[in-house]
Design a protein around this motif. Structure first.
Motif, PDB file in Angstrom:
ATOM      1  N   GLU A   1       0.838  -1.212   0.000  1.00  0.00           N
ATOM      2  CA  GLU A   1       0.000   0.000   0.000  1.00  0.00           C
ATOM      3  C   GLU A   1       0.864   1.248   0.000  1.00  0.00           C
ATOM      4  N   TRP A   2       1.935   1.273   0.798  1.00  0.00           N
ATOM      5  CA  TRP A   2       2.801   2.445   0.869  1.00  0.00           C
ATOM      6  C   TRP A   2       3.570   2.635  -0.431  1.00  0.00           C
ATOM      7  N   ASP A   3       3.959   1.550  -1.082  1.00  0.00           N
ATOM      8  CA  ASP A   3       4.638   1.664  -2.376  1.00  0.00           C
ATOM      9  C   ASP A   3       3.730   2.328  -3.412  1.00  0.00           C
TER      10      ASP A   3
ATOM     11  N   TYR B   1       5.064  14.082   4.890  1.00  0.00           N
ATOM     12  CA  TYR B   1       3.947  13.130   4.818  1.00  0.00           C
ATOM     13  C   TYR B   1       4.365  11.768   5.362  1.00  0.00           C
ATOM     14  N   CYS B   2       5.584  11.334   5.036  1.00  0.00           N
ATOM     15  CA  CYS B   2       6.070  10.038   5.527  1.00  0.00           C
ATOM     16  C   CYS B   2       6.186  10.033   7.041  1.00  0.00           C
ATOM     17  N   PHE B   3       6.727  11.096   7.607  1.00  0.00           N
ATOM     18  CA  PHE B   3       6.829  11.179   9.066  1.00  0.00           C
ATOM     19  C   PHE B   3       5.442  11.118   9.702  1.00  0.00           C
ATOM     20  N   GLU B   4       4.532  11.927   9.200  1.00  0.00           N
ATOM     21  CA  GLU B   4       3.197  11.998   9.799  1.00  0.00           C
ATOM     22  C   GLU B   4       2.435  10.688   9.628  1.00  0.00           C
ATOM     23  N   THR B   5       2.578  10.065   8.453  1.00  0.00           N
ATOM     24  CA  THR B   5       1.876   8.810   8.190  1.00  0.00           C
ATOM     25  C   THR B   5       2.414   7.690   9.060  1.00  0.00           C
ATOM     26  N   TRP B   6       3.732   7.653   9.245  1.00  0.00           N
ATOM     27  CA  TRP B   6       4.296   6.636  10.134  1.00  0.00           C
ATOM     28  C   TRP B   6       3.705   6.773  11.532  1.00  0.00           C
TER      29      TRP B   6
ATOM     30  N   GLU C   1      14.201  -4.505   5.868  1.00  0.00           N
ATOM     31  CA  GLU C   1      14.674  -4.285   4.496  1.00  0.00           C
ATOM     32  C   GLU C   1      13.645  -3.543   3.640  1.00  0.00           C
ATOM     33  N   PRO C   2      12.358  -3.921   3.642  1.00  0.00           N
ATOM     34  CA  PRO C   2      11.385  -3.136   2.864  1.00  0.00           C
ATOM     35  C   PRO C   2      11.275  -1.696   3.358  1.00  0.00           C
ATOM     36  N   GLY C   3      11.396  -1.491   4.672  1.00  0.00           N
ATOM     37  CA  GLY C   3      11.335  -0.132   5.199  1.00  0.00           C
ATOM     38  C   GLY C   3      12.481   0.721   4.707  1.00  0.00           C
TER      39      GLY C   3
END
Length: 220
Positions: free
Chosen positions: A84-86, A102-107, A143-145
């Motif tokens: 989903e994130w990809d 956005y990545c920080f907030e979404t995490w 690894e995916p992260g």
């Protein structure tokens, strides 16, 4: 005429009487709570089954071992979300600065502020004792992260919005503040003096701005 049957709320139905397709989710929710609260070694499958309102035998119908149960918990709460994130990254149209924020907030919204944030702390404390699940976690989550973060940073470099970076090391610039916040959720009094005044959302905003100060291309 016969009287209408009363409507019984789902919460009033004993768990043993609910649909079979609801049981795996209930077992995974119970397992997540116990793994995070007690650790992997101390969690017993009997406890998970009891909390979910089923027998130990029923649990083994869905998950043949505690190890497989733990893997399913990780996949449901973290690893299964990378697809989903990809897709979100591929369709994102904003600037690199906005994407990093956005990545920080979404995490924080999807992982950090949830019970799932405790899985990372669990792995750090018990990985040496359980190398098989440590390898699983590395392959399915770590690894995916890292790859996802590298894609975010590479996108910024390709667009000329981020400076040239050594991606193998730049990944940890993004991860470090998130890992601190992950630890602080389980032991706030130890990590953060006056924790009652600490705002995770404000911390996330400041850390995203701080990281971007170092990553962005600077004008001459």
């Amino acid at each position: 005429m016969s009287a209408a049957l009363p409507c019984i709320p789902t919460s009033a139905i004993p768990k043993r009487g609910r649909r079979k397709d609801a049981r795996p989710g209930e077992l995974l929710d119970a397992a997540l709570d116990l793994f995070v609260d007690k650790g992997y070694a101390a969690t017993r499958v009997e406890e998970v089954a009891a909390r979910a309102g089923v027998s130990k035998g029923t649990l083994f119908l869905y998950f043949p071992s505690k190890q497989e149960l733990f893997k399913a918990v990780v996949r449901q709460n973290i690893a299964g979300r990378f697809a989903e994130w990809d897709l979100e990254l591929e369709s994102y149209v904003g600037t690199s600065q906005d994407l990093v924020r956005y990545c920080f907030e979404t995490w924080w919204e999807r992982i950090g502020s949830t019970k799932a944030s405790g899985l990372g702390k669990l792995m750090l404390s018990e990985a040496n004792n359980f190398p098989e699940i440590a390898e699983f976690y590395r392959h399915e989550v770590v690894e995916p992260g890292h790859q996802l973060i590298r894609r975010v940073l590479q996108r910024g470099m390709d667009r000329g919005e981020l400076r040239a970076l050594d991606l193998e090391h730049a990944v940890y610039l993004v991860l470090a503040p998130l890992m601190f916040l992950m630890f602080s959720q389980s032991t706030p009094a130890l990590c953060i003096p006056n924790a009652e005044r600490f705002s995770p959302q404000e911390y996330i905003r400041l850390q995203a701005d701080n990281v971007l100060q170092g990553l962005c291309v600077r004008s001459a």
